[in-house]
Design a protein around this motif. Sequence first.
Motif, PDB file in Angstrom:
ATOM      1  N   LYS A   5       0.843  -1.204   0.000  1.00 30.11           N
ATOM      2  CA  LYS A   5       0.000   0.000   0.000  1.00 30.11           C
ATOM      3  C   LYS A   5       0.877   1.252   0.000  1.00 30.11           C
ATOM      4  O   LYS A   5       1.807   1.364   0.803  1.00 30.11           O
ATOM      5  N   GLY A 208      -7.801   8.783   5.797  1.00 27.88           N
ATOM      6  CA  GLY A 208      -6.645   7.923   6.056  1.00 27.88           C
ATOM      7  C   GLY A 208      -6.958   6.451   5.855  1.00 27.88           C
ATOM      8  O   GLY A 208      -6.158   5.572   6.196  1.00 27.88           O
ATOM      9  N   ASP A 211      -5.008   2.599   4.438  1.00 31.83           N
ATOM     10  CA  ASP A 211      -4.324   1.559   5.240  1.00 31.83           C
ATOM     11  C   ASP A 211      -5.319   0.452   5.573  1.00 31.83           C
ATOM     12  O   ASP A 211      -5.015  -0.751   5.503  1.00 31.83           O
ATOM     13  N   LYS A 266      -0.794   8.838  13.360  1.00 32.12           N
ATOM     14  CA  LYS A 266      -1.434   8.886  12.041  1.00 32.12           C
ATOM     15  C   LYS A 266      -0.815   7.904  11.042  1.00 32.12           C
ATOM     16  O   LYS A 266      -1.409   7.602  10.001  1.00 32.12           O
TER      17      LYS A 266
HETATM   18 MG    MG Z   1      -2.265   7.661   6.000  1.00 31.63          MG
END
Ligand code: MG
Length: 458
Positions: A5, A208, A211, A266
């Motif tokens: 990723k 985000g 992930d 994060k």
């Molecule tokens: Mg990220």
Amino acid sequence: MIIIKFGGTSVGDADRVANAIEIVSARQERQPIVVVSALAGVTNDLVAASEAARSCDIDRVNAIVAKLRQRHEDVAMRLVQQKFDFFESFIKQLDKQIEQVHTILKGIALLGEITPRARDKVTAIGEKLSSVLFAYSMMMRAVPGEHVDSEEVLITDDRFGDAAPLMDETRAAARRVLLPLLERKLIPVMGGFIGSTREGATTTLGRGGSDYSAAIVGAAVGAEEIQIWTDVDGMMTCDPRLIPGAKVIGRISYTEAAELAWFGAKVLHPKTIAPAVAQKIPVRVLNTHNVASAGTLITEAGDADDHGPRAIAVKRNISVVHMTSSKMLGAHGFLARLFAVFEALEISVDLITTSEVSVSVTIDERHNLDKLVEALKPIAEVQIIDSQCIVAIVGRDLMKDAEVGARVFHSLRGVPLSMFSLGTSGLNLSIVVDDKHADAAVRAAHHALFEMPVEAEA
Ligand code: MG
Ligand code: ADP
Ligand code: ASP
């Protein structure tokens, strides 16, 4: 099979994409499935465009859309220009997607209203474009990339903006779509962050969330490893933007990593670890800018020999809710009644401390606090303190060394604390401080725990 990723900064411009393709190419024999984020900053732009549309600012919408189109064209120009038919074909897809999102935005601007479903349709386009661009660029370099539509693979519920995977459907879809490609020695490339409902409506997994996509797909196909490639050397003892001297953690357990992610590190989306845990798939955090570094390996056992503090995370935009009721002295059922209110308003609580007549909790600031105060009024006196931060010190058997607590509190002398809590699991010592003291508190605690020489035992 492995999942690779790439985050936004790892595909931020043509050079970064080329670098990412080299990383994939070097791992071809491990049967990679590639998951990519939108180009750096694109999701922020799409969120801004949605907001502009909602406030009927069509000029701003047009400007953002034009900028996004140009940015993707520029990157494509540098990556696939040599093969003109690839470039032409990409531009066709780009125009089609941009036109679709522009139409939606114009509709929103006309109504002055946005639904969560429309918002997802808009923000999803960043990953749709980056994944197509990545796959084309791979083909250009004779690396056998094959674009896969994430909406066909990642099937979710309909909580737009914060969707959760329906694992049975996703497992079946991922196997049906991805495995035949791998058998043909192709490398599937899909956008992170996005999925679709059973009915085919586009959903997103939360900011985000790429992930999380990588971990979901990894669990769905039974990958041997999930690699999260980002812009730092791994999970570190603190966010290196805050503490430039933060050190890389070589190995860490699922529980420690999940706790750090939940409390603001994060580098991993907070939900990333769960799908990996279910199948015990190792997660590795690696740096696209420093391919040679070993990164961080996250497994069930972690660093079995290690205990004590591993890292510090900061969760911002927190409110502390203090609830007091002297009537409740010695009465039972007080806590149950309080928490029934949180349950009814679907407000999740991070930290709790209690005394006989008072209870303090932390919640995310984004919740509707007026409603909460109103609902709590019959039960307790309520005081809310906004603009707070949780500074979480995470590690296994955190307090095994009796010095840890002393070091932390000694380092924080002079910093007013709104709350603190130590889980009985010994995994997390959390301190709540006002936002204006947070950075200083983190620096002081990091210095005390990770930068001072450990005194030799007597
Ligand atoms: Mg990220
Ligand atoms: P990506 O675009 O690759 O998903 P993110 O910006 O989401 O990257 O996450 C990487 C960033 O996370 C780093 O640049 C770093 O500033 C931040 N970060 C916060 N806490 C940590 C930590 N404990 N270890 C490493 N990075 C951290
Ligand atoms: N592009 C999305 C975001 O910026 C998802 C991700 O990058 O993980 O939130």
